[in-house]
Design a protein around this motif. Structure first.
Motif, PDB file in Angstrom:
ATOM      1  N   ALA A 190       9.455 -15.852   3.227  1.00 38.40           N
ATOM      2  CA  ALA A 190      10.305 -15.068   2.191  1.00 38.40           C
ATOM      3  C   ALA A 190       9.872 -15.541   1.083  1.00 38.40           C
ATOM      4  O   ALA A 190       9.225 -16.573   1.103  1.00 38.40           O
ATOM      5  CB  ALA A 190      11.931 -15.701   2.326  1.00 38.40           C
ATOM      6  N   CYS A 191       9.764 -14.479   0.026  1.00 33.78           N
ATOM      7  CA  CYS A 191       9.316 -14.578  -1.092  1.00 33.78           C
ATOM      8  C   CYS A 191      10.172 -14.586  -2.444  1.00 33.78           C
ATOM      9  O   CYS A 191      11.071 -13.705  -2.306  1.00 33.78           O
ATOM     10  CB  CYS A 191       8.088 -13.544  -1.508  1.00 33.78           C
ATOM     11  SG  CYS A 191       7.470 -13.836  -2.963  1.00 33.78           S
ATOM     12  N   TYR A 192      10.417 -15.548  -2.972  1.00 30.82           N
ATOM     13  CA  TYR A 192      11.260 -15.641  -4.331  1.00 30.82           C
ATOM     14  C   TYR A 192      10.325 -15.587  -5.761  1.00 30.82           C
ATOM     15  O   TYR A 192       9.370 -16.361  -5.775  1.00 30.82           O
ATOM     16  CB  TYR A 192      12.179 -16.772  -4.205  1.00 30.82           C
ATOM     17  CG  TYR A 192      13.315 -16.704  -3.126  1.00 30.82           C
ATOM     18  CD1 TYR A 192      14.302 -16.020  -3.111  1.00 30.82           C
ATOM     19  CD2 TYR A 192      12.492 -17.265  -1.728  1.00 30.82           C
ATOM     20  CE1 TYR A 192      15.035 -16.069  -2.059  1.00 30.82           C
ATOM     21  CE2 TYR A 192      13.406 -17.223  -0.449  1.00 30.82           C
ATOM     22  CZ  TYR A 192      14.632 -16.393  -0.602  1.00 30.82           C
ATOM     23  OH  TYR A 192      15.377 -16.404   0.442  1.00 30.82           O
ATOM     24  N   VAL A 193      10.858 -14.742  -6.568  1.00 28.81           N
ATOM     25  CA  VAL A 193      10.173 -14.701  -7.826  1.00 28.81           C
ATOM     26  C   VAL A 193      11.125 -15.177  -8.935  1.00 28.81           C
ATOM     27  O   VAL A 193      12.394 -14.772  -8.894  1.00 28.81           O
ATOM     28  CB  VAL A 193       9.599 -13.240  -8.104  1.00 28.81           C
ATOM     29  CG1 VAL A 193       8.634 -12.729  -7.121  1.00 28.81           C
ATOM     30  CG2 VAL A 193      10.620 -12.235  -7.962  1.00 28.81           C
ATOM     31  N   ALA A 194      10.543 -15.748  -9.873  1.00 28.98           N
ATOM     32  CA  ALA A 194      10.883 -16.210 -11.140  1.00 28.98           C
ATOM     33  C   ALA A 194      10.630 -15.079 -12.266  1.00 28.98           C
ATOM     34  O   ALA A 194       9.585 -14.797 -12.527  1.00 28.98           O
ATOM     35  CB  ALA A 194      10.606 -17.630 -11.560  1.00 28.98           C
TER      36      ALA A 194
ATOM     37  N   PRO B 147      13.980 -11.554 -20.390  1.00 30.96           N
ATOM     38  CA  PRO B 147      13.828 -10.669 -21.370  1.00 30.96           C
ATOM     39  C   PRO B 147      12.896  -9.496 -21.054  1.00 30.96           C
ATOM     40  O   PRO B 147      13.320  -8.178 -21.027  1.00 30.96           O
ATOM     41  CB  PRO B 147      13.479 -11.471 -22.646  1.00 30.96           C
ATOM     42  CG  PRO B 147      13.460 -12.573 -22.456  1.00 30.96           C
ATOM     43  CD  PRO B 147      13.513 -12.983 -20.986  1.00 30.96           C
ATOM     44  N   GLY B 148      11.949  -9.831 -20.422  1.00 30.40           N
ATOM     45  CA  GLY B 148      10.766  -8.890 -20.182  1.00 30.40           C
ATOM     46  C   GLY B 148      10.949  -8.386 -18.526  1.00 30.40           C
ATOM     47  O   GLY B 148      10.280  -7.166 -18.461  1.00 30.40           O
ATOM     48  N   GLY B 149      11.185  -8.932 -17.839  1.00 30.01           N
ATOM     49  CA  GLY B 149      11.175  -8.529 -16.346  1.00 30.01           C
ATOM     50  C   GLY B 149       9.814  -8.791 -15.685  1.00 30.01           C
ATOM     51  O   GLY B 149       9.595  -8.397 -14.602  1.00 30.01           O
ATOM     52  N   LYS B 150       9.017  -9.878 -16.353  1.00 30.68           N
ATOM     53  CA  LYS B 150       7.921  -9.953 -15.901  1.00 30.68           C
ATOM     54  C   LYS B 150       7.957 -11.140 -14.809  1.00 30.68           C
ATOM     55  O   LYS B 150       8.624 -12.035 -15.055  1.00 30.68           O
ATOM     56  CB  LYS B 150       6.980 -10.450 -16.983  1.00 30.68           C
ATOM     57  CG  LYS B 150       5.471 -10.640 -16.355  1.00 30.68           C
ATOM     58  CD  LYS B 150       4.583 -11.185 -17.742  1.00 30.68           C
ATOM     59  CE  LYS B 150       3.257 -10.886 -17.449  1.00 30.68           C
ATOM     60  NZ  LYS B 150       2.632 -12.232 -16.863  1.00 30.68           N
ATOM     61  N   ILE B 151       7.082 -10.987 -13.783  1.00 30.47           N
ATOM     62  CA  ILE B 151       7.043 -12.179 -12.787  1.00 30.47           C
ATOM     63  C   ILE B 151       6.175 -13.337 -13.508  1.00 30.47           C
ATOM     64  O   ILE B 151       5.121 -13.244 -13.862  1.00 30.47           O
ATOM     65  CB  ILE B 151       6.491 -11.827 -11.471  1.00 30.47           C
ATOM     66  CG1 ILE B 151       7.022 -10.568 -10.747  1.00 30.47           C
ATOM     67  CG2 ILE B 151       6.151 -12.982 -10.619  1.00 30.47           C
ATOM     68  CD1 ILE B 151       6.443 -10.268  -9.483  1.00 30.47           C
ATOM     69  N   ALA B 152       7.035 -14.425 -13.636  1.00 34.78           N
ATOM     70  CA  ALA B 152       6.576 -15.396 -14.317  1.00 34.78           C
ATOM     71  C   ALA B 152       6.120 -16.537 -13.359  1.00 34.78           C
ATOM     72  O   ALA B 152       5.298 -17.458 -13.421  1.00 34.78           O
ATOM     73  CB  ALA B 152       7.460 -16.151 -15.256  1.00 34.78           C
ATOM     74  N   GLY B 153       6.683 -16.586 -11.976  1.00 33.62           N
ATOM     75  CA  GLY B 153       6.159 -17.406 -10.935  1.00 33.62           C
ATOM     76  C   GLY B 153       6.749 -17.017  -9.638  1.00 33.62           C
ATOM     77  O   GLY B 153       7.933 -15.974  -9.561  1.00 33.62           O
ATOM     78  N   TYR B 154       6.323 -17.694  -8.615  1.00 31.88           N
ATOM     79  CA  TYR B 154       6.884 -17.378  -7.245  1.00 31.88           C
ATOM     80  C   TYR B 154       6.786 -18.339  -6.288  1.00 31.88           C
ATOM     81  O   TYR B 154       5.867 -19.283  -6.582  1.00 31.88           O
ATOM     82  CB  TYR B 154       6.246 -16.113  -6.773  1.00 31.88           C
ATOM     83  CG  TYR B 154       5.031 -16.279  -6.087  1.00 31.88           C
ATOM     84  CD1 TYR B 154       4.665 -16.474  -4.763  1.00 31.88           C
ATOM     85  CD2 TYR B 154       3.755 -16.354  -6.910  1.00 31.88           C
ATOM     86  CE1 TYR B 154       3.449 -16.532  -4.088  1.00 31.88           C
ATOM     87  CE2 TYR B 154       2.603 -16.325  -6.414  1.00 31.88           C
ATOM     88  CZ  TYR B 154       2.125 -16.336  -5.105  1.00 31.88           C
ATOM     89  OH  TYR B 154       1.047 -16.772  -4.229  1.00 31.88           O
TER      90      TYR B 154
ATOM     91  N   VAL C  27       2.756 -20.566 -10.794  1.00 26.15           N
ATOM     92  CA  VAL C  27       3.271 -19.937 -12.107  1.00 26.15           C
ATOM     93  C   VAL C  27       2.205 -19.524 -12.856  1.00 26.15           C
ATOM     94  O   VAL C  27       0.879 -19.877 -13.009  1.00 26.15           O
ATOM     95  CB  VAL C  27       3.812 -21.223 -12.847  1.00 26.15           C
ATOM     96  CG1 VAL C  27       4.092 -20.871 -14.308  1.00 26.15           C
ATOM     97  CG2 VAL C  27       4.855 -21.863 -12.273  1.00 26.15           C
ATOM     98  N   ASP C  28       2.631 -17.937 -13.369  1.00 16.84           N
ATOM     99  CA  ASP C  28       1.742 -17.557 -14.028  1.00 16.84           C
ATOM    100  C   ASP C  28       1.158 -18.214 -15.218  1.00 16.84           C
ATOM    101  O   ASP C  28       1.912 -18.998 -15.970  1.00 16.84           O
ATOM    102  CB  ASP C  28       2.420 -16.118 -14.795  1.00 16.84           C
ATOM    103  CG  ASP C  28       1.380 -15.142 -15.460  1.00 16.84           C
ATOM    104  OD1 ASP C  28       1.030 -15.611 -16.390  1.00 16.84           O
ATOM    105  OD2 ASP C  28       1.146 -14.204 -14.782  1.00 16.84           O
TER     106      ASP C  28
END
Length: 165
Positions: free
Chosen positions: A44-48, A52-59, A96-97
């Motif tokens: 299972a994959c969870y994304v942070a 504000p921007g909807g960008k994937i910051a981490g997972y 984390v990006d």
């Protein structure tokens, strides 16, 4: 300025192409392979999401597994069950990006994985991780994980860490 993130299951509307944590294998996994693994029900994959921007910051990814009870640290097994193996939640990947480093997002993702394992409808005796390198091992040790089993960089936190929440 305070930043807010929303951690949610990965879904098709998330743009994975721009994710860059600086580790090519972790970037490639999110960009090209994770949806296959989720579809096959092996993780299972969870994304942070940057609110504000909807960008994937981490997972992070999490999956079910098992370990030999005798391999776990004695400090975690005060009253052991009578089984040779116990079910565990396995933290597979955590990244984390690069644009979001230094904001404690890695710790938040780690906490999220632990809480999901604790609340899961399927039983998990512990959360474990096989750290990929020294940097990942240092990160997990910083957050209370301890080595076990004598295999490489296999680590486990005291589950009480999450249970107290």
């Amino acid at each position: 300025m305070s930043q807010s993130f929303l951690i949610e299951p990965l879904n098709p509307r998330h743009d994975r192409a721009g994710f860059d944590c600086g580790v090519e294998a972790l970037d490639r996994y999110l960009q090209k392979q994770v949806t296959q693994d989720v579809r096959r029900r092996v993780t299972a994959c969870y994304v942070a999401i940057d609110a504000p921007g909807g960008k994937i910051a981490g997972y992070h990814t999490i999956a079910a597994g098992g370990v030999l009870l005798r391999d776990l640290p004695e400090s975690l097994v005060k009253r052991p069950p009578r089984y040779p193996t116990v079910p565990v939640a396995r933290l597979g990947r955590l990244a984390v990006d690069s644009a979001y480093r230094g904001r404690k997002l890695g710790a938040a993702l780690l906490w999220d994985a632990g809480m999901r394992a604790l609340r899961a409808e399927l039983a998990a005796f512990a959360l474990i991780v096989d750290a990929k390198d020294e940097r990942a091992e240092a990160f997990h040790r910083h957050h209370g994980f301890i080595p076990f089993g004598g295999e490489g960089r296999r680590l486990v936190p005291p589950f009480a860490t999450f249970a107290k929440a």
